[in-house]
Enzyme design. Structure first.
Site, short mmCIF file in Angstrom:
data_model
loop_
_atom_site.label_atom_id
_atom_site.label_comp_id
_atom_site.label_asym_id
_atom_site.label_seq_id
_atom_site.Cartn_x
_atom_site.Cartn_y
_atom_site.Cartn_z
N GLU A 130 -0.30 -1.93 6.21
CA GLU A 130 0.95 -1.31 6.66
C GLU A 130 1.87 -2.29 7.38
O GLU A 130 3.10 -2.10 7.37
CB GLU A 130 0.66 -0.11 7.55
CG GLU A 130 0.00 1.07 6.83
CD GLU A 130 -1.51 0.96 6.69
OE1 GLU A 130 -2.10 -0.02 7.20
OE2 GLU A 130 -2.11 1.85 6.07
N GLN A 172 -6.08 11.66 10.05
CA GLN A 172 -5.04 11.64 9.01
C GLN A 172 -3.77 12.39 9.43
O GLN A 172 -2.83 12.48 8.65
CB GLN A 172 -5.55 12.28 7.71
CG GLN A 172 -6.97 11.91 7.33
CD GLN A 172 -7.13 10.46 6.97
OE1 GLN A 172 -6.47 9.96 6.07
NE2 GLN A 172 -7.98 9.74 7.69
#
Lengths: 612, 612
Positions: free
Chosen positions: A355, A416
């Site tokens: 990321e 998540q």
């Protein structure tokens, strides 16, 4: 330039670095002096750059990943004739463009640096643009420190550049052995760096970073290396050229004690003007628009996940705009960014699960004029938060789309769930934060966000939510939608995304109980619709915010920002996720977190019953 | 166990993974099936663990970095007799301990995983504890996915483990070739992984991850390797054993379509009970307290940076408590954590500039019962935000100290200024956020934070601030200090850190103008002192918050959190950093941001003059 001249230029860059720090009373001269010869040879013989035309598409890109060596960078600009000495000596002073760490306030700086380990990932983005988007022969030179080789982001960059065979990217690692507080992990073990970098499919060259001839040869070798990026690992000395600081600990980040003596030891002030090579004459091309913007349309009453609407919309935006690119972090099937891939594969980039490199590449690309959409799970943008923060200092224009927000994702559990993303993104300077509740809204905001400056964040929902707006409805950024309203409303319910639908249901139930409730869809959290919120406060006197996010920094705080100027503030109850969720169905999650219609009804009953 | 039995056990773990996902209707069976043989051999022949005594100091540690393979992990627990089938089949259901991704709600789980690339850095922390703190012979086994090798944090871990020669750490890389949305970057190129990892000074073994004998040999080789950590790179097949999913794309993260057929294809349900090896009998030692807590004492009227007070205090805490350890990100000279190093070098850890590994190691150490103080610049904790978020899911106890907060750092510019840190840390579930304004206060809070659970964040200031409290003053977490108060106060000024001193100066000036102002030192931003704020609101009706932070998520929002329960809310003006700072002196920065005494006086005049 001849090597004797380059050697002189190196000394000039050192002298000027010492002068700048002395004038400022702070700064990093010793970290500048180690890389002075490396930069002298680069600017004298290899860099292609027109300082009069920083936007020239043929210009090389020079990124100082070790941003604290800004005195050296500014000394280069001065030697190139781009800065006059008068301005040069404003280093680190109020109002100066010459900040402690470089920012794009200077037209020759691509990206702000100063948080270490970021320059190389940015360079990967720019080099990728050169290869796959711009199709231009510019080269990207990144000056790295040895300390920052410890940052994982650097290895994300080495991996991605090697994988993409970016032979237009050259990393110059200034191995001066000393970090801020002492020796680095590998000190002068050049091979420790070289064998790691080679393992990531780069070409490496190890040199003495004060040997002008060796540096010159290394750059030539890098430029003639095809199919692989090159890293030049240079053994240097921090504080090189001044005995009192050269290769000594405790000399990081401070001006030299006796600048005049140091300058004399370096051979005095010079005023070499360097004729930097010009860029090649090139014609930039940009893919034309393939047609008008035709956003997807959804029928009210249907149920559609906003992530799906985002995916279909971003593909449409890509058709209408040739400058739009899409960057995925190996979750394009979940975020629906892959819909863009199907229609515009040549403008789609896969970064795998990295990321930091994902966001950094977008910064590098937008710097070349591209308008990037970057998507991963909302939770995983936290991995790149430092890059997002720094991107705002670069004044970068990025569209970030975080999917799978909140407890509403259900069974996957808290790892998540984006539950801090609104707080994190709202706190970024100049950011825009959007959170659609409906597919038509999501589609329109997806298109609109690209028109804004700065960091634009769109939060999408995993599960299907009812389509409540007709496709013709418009949703200006900074606006909101009043879903229910009468003059008799006794409370206002404010939601966004999944919680808006809970608020609507709650209002229906409250109406049956004789408690008329206003409902506001706060799809734009930043900027927030101050006027509508204030009107609601005046009419109803009581607000209930409900959000699928932790109570800090999200929708509730966004609402209060409308009342931060000293005017009367309404009573408020804030429903948010205050416990640690576990696995459960989406409906169970909303209930357990106390952000479903039941909780809203209970809160509204209580609040509406209180004395004003 | 014999190889035939282990092979059967591998099938059992597959069958149970399929059963769990089928019962849940979601989950990741195929990612579990690839690693089933690897885990069967581990638990059958090498893992040393007493499931009845998860706190046994001799237990090995098994970390599923690929947390989505939780069905496999829970299948192991079941095979070990730790879980009954009834509970096993509650996977992903509301109230179950068997969450979608593992969390320490299960006593055998050290750390929550599910954000990829985190397990190995946690393992480094635990392995370091074993070597340098616990002096115990436990081994740390980390099951990694191949996709997560793209995360830079993994390479921070490889680098640090190699550097520290952690031969008690074994990484098992399950190279099943397929990520979420398609092939991984290196697919089955085992050597691509092995040569990268070897370059970081690890021992590597490449095997077929379905060859029981090869797996068994590889573990034995890892355990006999001295002076280097070992990585076992295993070629596996996602969905191994069921033809309809084996090595096929598009089968990630979903139950098998026909579970019964799949179970039959795998040879049916088995009920092998595995006699896991017990841990060695060991006696854990912990350094004793070296004396009572003697915090530094500062004289009111002196000027002392709170970072200095933190440094002196943490060294004192280290003397009083044998369980305290300190972790530095190569800025210990700036954060003053190095003061701890001087007194307790054996409990001080240098992580160089790798903030993700820095925070992860602390999580690994606290899991072993250590109480870690972790320090870097406030700005650079953003680099580790995902690790901090996940640490809260692990219910980890961490002391994080962010120095160099805000524009008050002066000339270094925005890249070094923590301006989002309060928002980010407040938004973490269960966190404590402290921001002292004075050296005695900083010292006391430094000691007190270690007594809290969860993530504790202390924000320190670079420059000197006046000492305003006597050393005898106490500062309970969740409290505040009323610095000035009368019954006639017409406005309340609320600051913390540097801005408190601006508020005090402003109050002095306002008093001369005939506007009595209350001043509150809000040193505890979370939890916040609800009672004192409400009293101030009732008496003065008007609040001004002033903070060296962006307007979102910081002190102003912390104050408003005290009024989020439906009671009347006071009028408020919020002074914060609303522009992008550049280089300037600290005083210029405070002025330019509109958070100095001048700005407070002007805001207070205006607010006090309004109609109520």
């Amino acid at each position: 330039m001849r090597h004797q001249q380059l050697s002189e230029l190196g000394q000039q860059l050192r002298v000027d670095s010492v002068r700048a720090a002395a004038a400022a009373g702070s700064g990093h001269p010793t970290s500048s002096m180690s890389a002075a010869d490396l930069m002298a040879v680069l600017m004298g013989n290899h860099l292609r750059y027109d300082f009069e035309q920083p936007e020239h598409p043929g210009n090389d890109h020079l990124i100082f990943s070790k941003g604290h060596a800004s005195p050296l960078l500014y000394s280069i600009y001065k030697a190139a004739g781009a800065l006059r000495d008068e301005e040069f000596l404003t280093f680190r002073k109020r109002g100066s463009r010459l900040e402690g760490h470089p920012t794009p306030r200077l037209p020759w700086v691509d990206v702000a640096t100063g948080s270490l380990g970021q320059g190389l990932p940015y360079g990967v983005g720019t080099a990728l643009s050169g290869k796959r988007l711009d199709h231009l022969p510019y080269r990207v030179w990144v000056l790295c420190g040895d300390s920052e080789m410890a940052e994982g982001s650097v290895w994300e960059a080495f991996e991605h550049a090697g994988y993409e065979r970016l032979d237009n990217l050259i990393a110059i690692v200034d191995v001066n052995r000393l970090g801020q507080r002492g020796p680095t992990r590998h000190e002068w073990d050049l091979d420790a760096y070289a064998r790691r970098i080679r393992a990531f499919d780069w070409h490496t060259v190890e040199i003495d970073g004060h040997d002008i001839e060796a540096i010159d040869r290394a750059y030539a070798e890098a430029l003639s290396t095809v199919g692989r990026p090159t890293a030049i690992i240079a053994r240097t000395m921090k504080g090189r050229g001044v005995a009192s600081v050269e290769n000594r600990e405790g000399m990081h980040g401070k001006p030299l004690k006796n600048a005049e003596e140091a300058i004399a030891e370096l051979g005095g002030v010079r005023n070499l003007a360097v004729p930097v090579l010009g860029p090649p004459s090139v014609t930039p091309t940009r893919p034309p628009s393939e047609g008008p913007l035709v956003l997807p349309r959804y029928n009210p009453g249907d149920s559609v996940p906003t992530r799906d609407a985002f995916g279909e919309a971003v593909a449409a935006v890509g058709t209408a705009r040739g400058d739009v690119v899409a960057l995925d972090g190996e979750v394009g099937d979940s975020t629906r960014l892959e819909y863009f891939h199907k229609e515009h594969p040549e403008r789609y980039f896969e970064f795998f699960i990295a990321e930091q490199q994902l966001v950094a590449a977008a910064v590098g690309m937008q710097n070349r004029g591209w308008n990037p959409y970057v998507s991963t799970f909302a939770a995983f943008f936290t991995r790149a938060y430092d890059f997002i923060r720094m991107a705002s200092i670069s004044d970068a224009g990025l569209n970030l789309i975080g999917s799978h927000a909140g407890v509403a994702i259900g069974e996957d559990g808290p790892s998540q769930m984006g539950l801090e993303d609104l707080a994190a993104l709202r706190a970024v300077h100049g950011s825009t934060v959007l959170y659609p509740s409906d597919a038509n809204q999501a589609a329109q905001l997806t298109a609109a966000m690209a028109e804004r400056s700065g960091i634009r964040y769109l939060r999408t929902t995993r599960g299907a939510t009812p389509v409540i707006y007709p496709p013709s409805e418009t949703f200006p950024i900074g606006g909101s939608k009043v879903i229910r309203a009468t003059e008799d409303d006794r409370v206002t319910l404010i939601g966004a995304g999944v919680t808006l639908h809970e608020a609507i249901e709650a209002a229906d139930r409250l109406a049956q109980e004789g408690i008329p409730a206003r409902v506001i869809d706060l799809y734009s959290l930043k900027p927030v619709d101050v006027e509508t919120l204030r009107t609601a406060a005046e009419v109803t006197g009581r607000l209930i915010t409900v959000e699928d996010h932790h109570p800090e920094g999200g929708l509730g705080d966004a609402v209060l920002a409308a009342f931060g100027d000293g005017r009367p503030v309404p009573r408020m109850v804030r429903l948010a996720v205050r416990t640690m969720p576990a696995s459960a169905t989406p409906a169970e999650q909303l209930h357990d977190a106390g952000i479903d219609a039941d909780a809203i009804v209970a809160a509204a009953r209580d609040l509406a019953g209180r004395d004003s």
